[in-house]
Design an enzyme around this catalytic site. Structure first.
Site, PDB file in Angstrom:
ATOM      1  N   VAL A  24     -11.307  16.586  62.874  1.00  0.00           N
ATOM      2  CA  VAL A  24     -12.746  16.659  63.152  1.00  0.00           C
ATOM      3  C   VAL A  24     -12.993  17.146  64.579  1.00  0.00           C
ATOM      4  O   VAL A  24     -13.836  18.022  64.819  1.00  0.00           O
ATOM      5  CB  VAL A  24     -13.403  15.269  62.913  1.00  0.00           C
ATOM      6  CG1 VAL A  24     -14.830  15.236  63.454  1.00  0.00           C
ATOM      7  CG2 VAL A  24     -13.397  14.929  61.421  1.00  0.00           C
ATOM      8  N   GLY A 102       0.778  13.245  50.246  1.00  0.00           N
ATOM      9  CA  GLY A 102       2.165  13.411  49.816  1.00  0.00           C
ATOM     10  C   GLY A 102       2.311  14.485  48.757  1.00  0.00           C
ATOM     11  O   GLY A 102       1.446  15.365  48.612  1.00  0.00           O
ATOM     12  N   GLY A 104       1.969  14.721  45.467  1.00  0.00           N
ATOM     13  CA  GLY A 104       0.907  14.957  44.482  1.00  0.00           C
ATOM     14  C   GLY A 104      -0.262  15.694  45.111  1.00  0.00           C
ATOM     15  O   GLY A 104      -0.762  16.681  44.556  1.00  0.00           O
ATOM     16  N   SER A 105      -0.679  15.231  46.285  1.00  0.00           N
ATOM     17  CA  SER A 105      -1.823  15.853  46.967  1.00  0.00           C
ATOM     18  C   SER A 105      -1.499  17.302  47.332  1.00  0.00           C
ATOM     19  O   SER A 105      -2.327  18.207  47.174  1.00  0.00           O
ATOM     20  CB  SER A 105      -2.155  15.100  48.257  1.00  0.00           C
ATOM     21  OG  SER A 105      -2.307  13.738  48.015  1.00  0.00           O
ATOM     22  N   THR A 126       3.089  10.818  53.997  1.00  0.00           N
ATOM     23  CA  THR A 126       3.657   9.945  52.978  1.00  0.00           C
ATOM     24  C   THR A 126       4.757   9.082  53.578  1.00  0.00           C
ATOM     25  O   THR A 126       5.581   9.589  54.349  1.00  0.00           O
ATOM     26  CB  THR A 126       4.229  10.740  51.783  1.00  0.00           C
ATOM     27  OG1 THR A 126       5.093   9.869  51.028  1.00  0.00           O
ATOM     28  CG2 THR A 126       5.034  11.955  52.191  1.00  0.00           C
ATOM     29  N   ILE A 127       4.770   7.807  53.202  1.00  0.00           N
ATOM     30  CA  ILE A 127       5.804   6.917  53.750  1.00  0.00           C
ATOM     31  C   ILE A 127       7.187   7.305  53.231  1.00  0.00           C
ATOM     32  O   ILE A 127       8.187   6.949  53.829  1.00  0.00           O
ATOM     33  CB  ILE A 127       5.507   5.433  53.422  1.00  0.00           C
ATOM     34  CG1 ILE A 127       5.463   5.167  51.912  1.00  0.00           C
ATOM     35  CG2 ILE A 127       4.208   4.996  54.075  1.00  0.00           C
ATOM     36  CD1 ILE A 127       5.421   3.686  51.561  1.00  0.00           C
ATOM     37  N   ASP A 128       7.235   8.039  52.112  1.00  0.00           N
ATOM     38  CA  ASP A 128       8.537   8.411  51.526  1.00  0.00           C
ATOM     39  C   ASP A 128       9.223   9.547  52.287  1.00  0.00           C
ATOM     40  O   ASP A 128      10.411   9.799  52.083  1.00  0.00           O
ATOM     41  CB  ASP A 128       8.352   8.845  50.067  1.00  0.00           C
ATOM     42  CG  ASP A 128       7.977   7.676  49.178  1.00  0.00           C
ATOM     43  OD1 ASP A 128       8.142   6.525  49.617  1.00  0.00           O
ATOM     44  OD2 ASP A 128       7.510   7.915  48.048  1.00  0.00           O
ATOM     45  N   MET A 170       9.835   0.211  49.512  1.00  0.00           N
ATOM     46  CA  MET A 170       9.158   1.220  48.690  1.00  0.00           C
ATOM     47  C   MET A 170       9.980   2.498  48.583  1.00  0.00           C
ATOM     48  O   MET A 170      10.883   2.744  49.382  1.00  0.00           O
ATOM     49  CB  MET A 170       7.780   1.513  49.244  1.00  0.00           C
ATOM     50  CG  MET A 170       6.750   0.550  48.689  1.00  0.00           C
ATOM     51  SD  MET A 170       5.121   0.978  49.249  1.00  0.00           S
ATOM     52  CE  MET A 170       4.189   0.724  47.764  1.00  0.00           C
TER      53      MET A 170
END
Ligand code: F6P
Length: 319
Positions: A24, A102, A104-105, A126-128, A170
């Site tokens: 922004v 992540g 998918g997005s 993503t945390i992955d 996770m």
């Protein structure tokens, strides 16, 4: 084409708000207006958005999650959903889109850029940390540190009570958190999706260790590979030793972002706006050797090599 208005949608993990703030404010610096899109692709299809000015992102740099909220939008996987999203983008005079999230997005971002010619830049969050070609995604450092903090605490009891712990972290398809947290926490083993494991071998090592006087043990398990309760039960069954299981779950995705994640978020958000402004599209921002760079979205959504074997070997060597 001069970019006058951009849209931003996000997934959630620590550091995403800091990224939104950077997007922004960089846009404001260039006199570009920002539309904050609520609930990810769902909100895009539903025309659920509003203008975000500099003040709209005040006081969010340290907040976990995403103030834009997020969702899993199954309808966006269909041609009908995608055409609806494109129509909403056009109706709102959005000249370019930034997608923070992540796999998918970013797959959705790739479709919009590739199939519908919408100028889109992706930001890995993503945390992955499983975005291909990207060394670090926003949120991954915070997640490792949350897991590590828990492992350190669990280690206190494991050592005091001379007990075996199985800790589930996770990672549905990816052992990144498991491997990095296990290495940082000095854990004895890691069970991850990228690697076959033998419960008999683990039990054998624990039994041998026990004979040598090594009586506490922490096995980290990535949720996508096995369940902590099952592994703990199997270890007890094979060794006769007492075990406890701990499932860390979503505490790893939330929380106050680390300095690393906030700095990464600031740089990624800023660079994403610069790329869009310079007419780039279909790319995902990245860092390489601490320098800003980018990878094509088509490449970013492919499988990432997280150097599982190297990290696993090091964990075992240092045990
Ligand atoms: O992809 C990020 C992630 O947090 C994975 O580690 C985890 O398996 C998954 O998302 C959980 O998704 P949800 O929050 O929708 O259950």
């Amino acid at each position: 084409m001069k970019i006058k208005r951009i849209g931003v949608l996000t997934r959630d993990c620590a550091g995403v708000n800091a990224c939104l703030r950077a997007i922004v404010r960089t846009a404001a610096y260039h006199n570009i207006e920002v539309m904050g899109i609520f609930r990810g692709y769902e909100g895009l299809m539903n025309d659920d958005m509003k203008i975000f000015d500099r003040r709209a992102v005040s006081g969010i740099i340290n907040l976990g999650g995403t103030i834009l909220k997020t969702s899993r939008a199954k309808k966006f996987m269909t041609g009908q959903g995608q055409r609806r999203a494109v129509a909403v983008i056009e109706q709102n005079n959005i000249d370019g889109l930034i997608v923070v999230g992540g796999n998918g997005s970013l797959a959705g971002a790739h479709v919009l850029a590739d199939k519908y010619n919408i100028p889109v830049i992706g930001v890995p969050a993503t945390i992955d940390n499983d975005i291909n070609g990207v060394e670090m995604s926003i949120g991954a450092d915070t997640a490792i540190n949350v897991a590590l903090d828990a492992l350190d605490k669990i280690r206190d009891t494991a050592t005091s009570l001379e007990r075996i712990f199985v800790v589930e972290v996770m990672g549905r398809d990816c052992g990144f958190i498991a491997l990095r947290a296990a290495l940082a926490g000095g854990c004895e083993d890691a069970i991850i999706p990228e690697k076959k494991f033998s419960i008999e071998k683990i039990a054998e090592e624990i039994t041998e260790g026990n004979v040598r006087g090594k009586v506490s043990w922490i096995v980290v398990v990535a949720e996508g590979k096995a369940k902590a309760g099952v592994i703990a039960g199997q270890i007890t069954g094979l060794t006769g030793l007492e075990t406890r299981e701990v499932v860390l779950g979503h505490i790893q995705r939330g929380g106050i972002p680390t300095a690393f994640d906030r700095i990464l978020a600031a740089r990624y958000g800023n660079y994403a706006v610069e790329l869009l402004k310079n007419g780039e599209s279909g790319k995902c921002v990245a860092i390489k050797n601490y320098q800003m760079s980018s990878v094509p979205l088509a490449q970013a959504i492919k499988h990432k090599d997280i150097q599982a074997e190297d990290y696993y070997k090091l964990i075992k060597l240092l045990t």
